[in-house]
Design a protein around this motif. Sequence first.
Motif, PDB file in Angstrom:
ATOM      1  N   LEU B 141     -54.734  29.135 -18.473  1.00  0.00           N
ATOM      2  CA  LEU B 141     -53.961  28.635 -19.613  1.00  0.00           C
ATOM      3  C   LEU B 141     -52.534  29.159 -19.564  1.00  0.00           C
ATOM      4  O   LEU B 141     -51.580  28.451 -19.903  1.00  0.00           O
ATOM      5  CB  LEU B 141     -54.648  29.076 -20.916  1.00  0.00           C
ATOM      6  N   LEU B 142     -52.371  30.418 -19.101  1.00  0.00           N
ATOM      7  CA  LEU B 142     -51.028  30.978 -19.026  1.00  0.00           C
ATOM      8  C   LEU B 142     -50.174  30.188 -18.048  1.00  0.00           C
ATOM      9  O   LEU B 142     -49.024  29.868 -18.334  1.00  0.00           O
ATOM     10  CB  LEU B 142     -51.096  32.440 -18.577  1.00  0.00           C
ATOM     11  N   LEU B 145     -49.224  26.827 -19.668  1.00  0.00           N
ATOM     12  CA  LEU B 145     -48.208  26.960 -20.715  1.00  0.00           C
ATOM     13  C   LEU B 145     -46.863  27.332 -20.124  1.00  0.00           C
ATOM     14  O   LEU B 145     -45.827  26.784 -20.505  1.00  0.00           O
ATOM     15  CB  LEU B 145     -48.644  28.030 -21.724  1.00  0.00           C
ATOM     16  N   LEU B 146     -46.893  28.251 -19.159  1.00  0.00           N
ATOM     17  CA  LEU B 146     -45.640  28.696 -18.562  1.00  0.00           C
ATOM     18  C   LEU B 146     -44.966  27.532 -17.837  1.00  0.00           C
ATOM     19  O   LEU B 146     -43.760  27.305 -17.995  1.00  0.00           O
ATOM     20  CB  LEU B 146     -45.921  29.848 -17.593  1.00  0.00           C
ATOM     21  N   SER B 379     -59.442  19.555 -18.968  1.00  0.00           N
ATOM     22  CA  SER B 379     -59.542  19.409 -20.420  1.00  0.00           C
ATOM     23  C   SER B 379     -58.572  20.354 -21.130  1.00  0.00           C
ATOM     24  O   SER B 379     -58.350  20.227 -22.322  1.00  0.00           O
ATOM     25  CB  SER B 379     -60.968  19.676 -20.882  1.00  0.00           C
ATOM     26  N   LEU B 380     -57.954  21.291 -20.367  1.00  0.00           N
ATOM     27  CA  LEU B 380     -56.927  22.140 -20.963  1.00  0.00           C
ATOM     28  C   LEU B 380     -55.651  21.363 -21.207  1.00  0.00           C
ATOM     29  O   LEU B 380     -54.666  21.911 -21.708  1.00  0.00           O
ATOM     30  CB  LEU B 380     -56.619  23.326 -20.051  1.00  0.00           C
ATOM     31  N   ILE B 382     -55.064  19.695 -23.457  1.00  0.00           N
ATOM     32  CA  ILE B 382     -54.788  19.872 -24.882  1.00  0.00           C
ATOM     33  C   ILE B 382     -53.617  20.831 -25.098  1.00  0.00           C
ATOM     34  O   ILE B 382     -52.853  20.697 -26.051  1.00  0.00           O
ATOM     35  CB  ILE B 382     -56.060  20.385 -25.602  1.00  0.00           C
ATOM     36  N   ALA B 383     -53.432  21.782 -24.152  1.00  0.00           N
ATOM     37  CA  ALA B 383     -52.363  22.774 -24.336  1.00  0.00           C
ATOM     38  C   ALA B 383     -50.989  22.157 -24.175  1.00  0.00           C
ATOM     39  O   ALA B 383     -50.018  22.656 -24.718  1.00  0.00           O
ATOM     40  CB  ALA B 383     -52.541  23.914 -23.333  1.00  0.00           C
TER      41      ALA B 383
END
Lengths: 435, 438
Positions: B141-142, B145-146, B379-380, B382-383
């Motif tokens: 996730l990091l 997002l990054l 499915s991440l 979403i982020a």
Amino acid sequence: MQEQLVFVRNQMLPPEAPPPGQKGIARWMRENLFSGPMNSALTLLGLLAVVWLALHVLPWLMHSVWNANSLNECRQIIQDRWGEGATGACWAMVRERWHQYLYGFYPQDMYWRPNLALLLLFAALAPVLFSSLPRKMLWITALYPATGFWLLWGGTIWAPVVAMMGFVVLWLVFTVLQPRLGVPVSAGIGVVAAAVWWMVLQAPMTDALQSLAPLRIRAVDSRDFGGFLLSFVIGVTAISASLPMGILLALGRKSDMLLVRTLSVGFIEFIRGVPLITLLFTASLLLQYFLPPETNFDIILRVIILVTFFAAAYIAEVIRGGLAALPRGQYEAADALGLDYWQAQRLIIMPQALKISIPGIVSSFIGLFKDTTLVAFVGLNDPLKGITQIVRADINWKGIYWEPYIFAGALFFLICFGMSRYSMWLERKLKTDHR
Amino acid sequence: MAFVQDAPKDSFRLSMLIYDTRYRSLTIQVVVLILFMLFLSWLLNNTIQNLAAKDRTFDFGFLLSRAGYDINQRLVEYTNDSTHARAAFIGLLNTLLSAVVGCILATIIGVVVGVLRLSNNWLVSRLMTVYVEMFRNVPVLLWILLAATILSETTPNPRDFRVTPEMQAAGEAPKATMLFGIIAVTNRGTDIPEPKFCVGKPREECDADPNEGGLGIIDLGIFKVSLNLLALLVVFGGSIFATRRLKRQADATQDATGVRPVTWWKNLLILVLPSAALLWALGLHFVVPELKGFNFAGGITVLHSFTALTLALALYTAAFIAEIVRAGIMAISRGQSEAAAALGLRPARTMRLVILPQALRVIIPPLISQYLNLTKNTSLAIAVSYMDLRGTLGGITLNQTGKELECMLLMMGIYLTISLIISSCMNIFNRAVRLKER
């Protein structure tokens, strides 16, 4: 003949010094960096990458600012100190918000409680991880779920005590009935008795004891949990609850009984086949459909239950690998000794299978710990997205992005890297065969 | 001394159900079945009661009603007048696109890194170790997002690309320039050239047409198929078939004479020439994005959400694939390559005929499970608000219709189907390469 020999050396020549290119740093560089055209090119490319990275990152790191109240102030300080156009890291954000990354919105005056819970966690884990410690310490482990829960959530002490007494009820019923009815029946009755205790007697007993001896500390709402505290709570609870469940599932998958096997395979494949996010959404959206009307329990608890299922399916596969790696002779030897199924599992199969599976279990744990960040999507404040979002929403820190991610990422890295190194060490220590 | 022993009684006692191994497994299964049925009926009963309490029904009819929302990345035709089912289909295609591109990228990076980690070059192997450990020990996730934050915050606005007459007069350069003159990375997305086909018309006319031109498209109802692509696939498939025949001929020659004919340039010609000729005949050309008004026009805009998600997933999974590749190569004992050398095989053939077939047996199963992980990790999305299956079916459709139960079950079912397909591929592969023991 002997006399014709003019000279026979009877002592060794002193060794010659190696030629200049064959020793020291020159030789090491030729062998390890420039052993051929391809290798030389790779080395140059690597050096280029390192230098480029250093040129970009080092000034930024050197221009760190630790004392400021907002990103703009940070930038102003950097401009003043290192001239126009200089960039620098603004660690002042970390200095101001580190406690949110670690504890979320847990009340600041009660940080000693999660800290103590973490310390006790190590005390509880120690006798499991290091077999040389006294076995009496296992009592700390057995009591940890209650103490940990009480320290973190607070409230009356009697709730966890009465819950633990359910296990005492189970044990009492089991020991009283076992000589007469045998293991399976008395264990079944014990479980039923404990369930009755928890469902019927838990609430009134807690209230009665609380009114008799009001021992309570301030309760903390689940919504206030966040940061690495939340990750630890979810990760540690889920992995420790999923281990026994995973063992049972793995045994079920290898069982001869068709029905048990089918159910285990179905559960494992279902959980492994869907992304964790859908399971988390199940926790937040669907459990309200599947549970009796009017039941409404804590979102963290719901998430922990689903994450436990998730971890159990993966652990079951890891343990199945361990079981498959055992030679058949071990099973046959256990049968030859006349051990029954559970004795064989407990004394012969599981100790070896679990030993083989340790690296897999630890890497599932690392994976699970990293995945706890996904709880951000059901509205919990995980350290990565949840807290960073809160920080970035603050008008003072709007537009900051490298620093929060580097900070959270570094903490994750330390924990996960440490665990993987520990598992490698454990693997070497437990390796008793000489294959 | 007579020793009389009672013969075992044949009569059936109730306790035998538990203590007699002949009956015990049956008893356990019956108990498990009863408990399972009770549990299921409890769940069903709760669900029915809850649905009734919320005054809701359980039906999938909503899938055929109008969706009413837009999706910013669509591989096949979709408007907000389309149905929810079609929106879910678009989401599924987006999921699969991200998964496939991610898997290909991850494999390439992973294999390169895994091999380089084994290289005896000290610097390179250390750098690769740093890469692997850095990406493996931090949540994916990091990275997503990054990547998304960097792409949206550090890229220039489209207007920074503009060159005004005043700037031209003063000899100033614009704040941002296009990569190689054809790719524009802006804060809205990455604009890349778009392939267009043109047959029998002037090029300007083709470019004005929003369709891709060439042979046109056929409508299959659910989605449209580009005839250009179809023709290209047919020709390329034919080329592959031809190279296989060439290989068989070469094998036959080698068996007969002991000398293998040189075929690599013939293979190259067969693979490249027909496809290139077809593309030329169809009038393939690329429309380069141009700054028009406030944004880039022409070309294809790749959303940053897609780039960030796919790139981050690929880099993260590549770290795991690198470890798998390394372990696979290290699992082959040195004796194998020495034996091959003793047989007189050249290093390249040793790799192809001895090392790879054995290493692949070790590498492929975990590799496929990494593909599975990558697919599930999409499915991440979403982020970064990428409209994948969860964004459409499990996101907007769910929120609009309030059909939580149906949407979630359908979404889980689809993910489960994808997973089962991938893992059954793995089972087929495992069966094919299993050590044949006799």
